[in-house]
Design an enzyme around this catalytic site. Structure first.
Site, PDB file in Angstrom:
ATOM      1  N   SER A 111      37.388  37.706  28.593  1.00 19.30           N
ATOM      2  CA  SER A 111      35.969  37.847  28.289  1.00 19.30           C
ATOM      3  C   SER A 111      35.494  39.289  28.272  1.00 19.30           C
ATOM      4  CB  SER A 111      35.140  37.046  29.290  1.00 19.30           C
ATOM      5  OG  SER A 111      35.440  37.470  30.594  1.00 19.30           O
ATOM      6  N   HIS A 160      32.299  41.106  35.043  1.00 14.57           N
ATOM      7  CA  HIS A 160      31.487  41.234  33.842  1.00 14.57           C
ATOM      8  C   HIS A 160      30.530  42.400  33.993  1.00 14.57           C
ATOM      9  CE1 HIS A 160      32.038  36.843  32.252  1.00 14.57           C
ATOM     10  NE2 HIS A 160      33.069  37.626  32.001  1.00 14.57           N
ATOM     11  N   ASP A 183      25.818  35.079  31.322  1.00 12.28           N
ATOM     12  CA  ASP A 183      26.576  34.305  32.303  1.00 12.28           C
ATOM     13  C   ASP A 183      25.782  33.224  33.001  1.00 12.28           C
ATOM     14  OD1 ASP A 183      28.628  37.062  33.505  1.00 12.28           O
ATOM     15  OD2 ASP A 183      28.763  35.794  31.739  1.00 12.28           O
TER      16      ASP A 183
END
Lengths: 167, 183
Positions: free
Chosen positions: B57, B96, B123
């Site tokens: 990701s 992230h 998210d």
């Protein structure tokens, strides 16, 4: 002491140590690069400015972004992650940073660009403080290396403001 | 029944001291690795100073298998930083980027929204039910550097082989001592 196993082991240990050393030096060389990126952002249009059903303000706007980030690329650069954030203050929050647009620049050839985009991510306030709000548009860049330490910096442009009434 | 007697004799002939020395040496090696790990935890201020990237990701910046070095300071969380966070109820930490930050003036508490660079959506779907912001207690560290992932596998193999060699050297150096009596 001179069997194949011992020699292979010594070679492997040395190779790994040398590799780690080279990675560290590659990362260190990034310190000597001369960086002077430049950017200009204009707000072309406020598309929508309203209060959501549960009370938070939301803005949709179109930006014109012209940037030259070529000097950020070194031989050890894998990609540059760049994003534009609106930064402002409200009575409850000392700092709000909302990312409006971001992009990944994979190579130096793509680092000089001019685009017109509407905000990729929703510009929503925690509350309804945006009418007539003055804010900064900040261009942040994060240089991700092929190996080693990442570094980041930004350019802050002030003087932007939202209209006094909903549209 | 002669072979039973032979087996028992061969077991008796293993010198207890030698075996114990080898066990202690092995224990020392394992413990020193643990000490280094704990010291790293202290220095970097985070529970996991080194993590491996598990998903795609954050590509093309971080690929699966890359090693990330984390560091946690008291500095406030700002947009653009790559943070590692744990969601309540999930075991695996996620790496992230913070895209939205709202910091309270009076308390310094912060609401953070994250998103993977390579994902289309933020998210919120990964957070716990009803949770729309991350807070400081969810965040374990910031990514400050990365190592190309091939280095990791080579290091593991190298480390294992080095220790096997050390163990072998230990056993070969010790002369075989006669059972019971002195020199």
């Amino acid at each position: 002491m001179h069997s194949f196993g011992y020699r292979a082991n010594a070679l492997l240990t040395f190779a790994v140590t040398a590799l780690a050393f080279i990675c560290a030096i590659a990362s260190f060389s990034d310190k000597f690069s001369n960086q002077n990126p430049s950017v200009e952002i204009q707000i072309l249009n406020i598309n929508r400015f309203k209060k959501q059903s549960h009370g938070n303000d939301e803005v949709s706007l179109t930006l014109d972004i012209a940037a030259d980030l070529e000097s950020l690329f070194t031989w050890n650069t894998k990609q540059v992650f760049v994003f534009v954030a609106a930064e402002y203050e409200t009575p409850k929050n000392s700092l709000n940073q909302v990312s409006l647009w971001d992009a990944i620049i994979p190579a130096k050839e793509h680092a000089k660009f001019r685009i017109q985009v509407s905000n990729k991510y929703r510009f929503i306030d925690q509350g309804h403080n945006l009418r007539g709000k003055d804010f900064n548009l900040t261009l942040h860049w994060h240089v991700m290396p092929k190996t080693g330490k990442m570094f980041a910096d930004k350019i802050v442009m002030s003087g932007y403001s939202l209209p006094d009434a909903y549209r | 029944m002669g072979w039973i007697g032979e087996t028992v004799d061969s077991i008796k002939s293993i010198k207890i001291r030698q075996v114990l020395t080898q066990a202690v040496t092995l224990g020392m090696i394992v413990t020193s690795a643990l000490i280094i790990w704990k010291a790293l935890m202290c220095v970097t201020g985070t529970e996991s100073p080194v993590v491996v990237v598990l998903s795609g990701s954050m590509e093309p910046g971080f690929k699966r298998g890359d090693i990330l070095f984390l560091h946690m300071t008291e500095e406030p969380i700002r947009a653009g930083e790559i943070v590692v966070f744990n969601v309540d109820g999930r075991d695996i930490p996620i790496v992230h980027r913070a895209i939205k930050v709202h910091e309270r003036g009076n308390t310094g508490e912060v609401d953070v929204l994250t998103k993977g660079d390579n994902n289309d959506v933020d998210d919120i779907g990964l957070y716990a039910d009803g949770q729309i912001w991350l807070h400081r207690q969810h965040i374990m560290g910031r990514a400050v550097g990365k190592a190309y992932h091939q280095v990791y596998t080579y290091r593991c193999i190298g480390f294992a082989r080095y220790n096997i060699q050390r163990l072998r050297q230990q056993t070969e150096k010790k002369p075989v001592v006669g059972c019971g009596s002195g020199s």
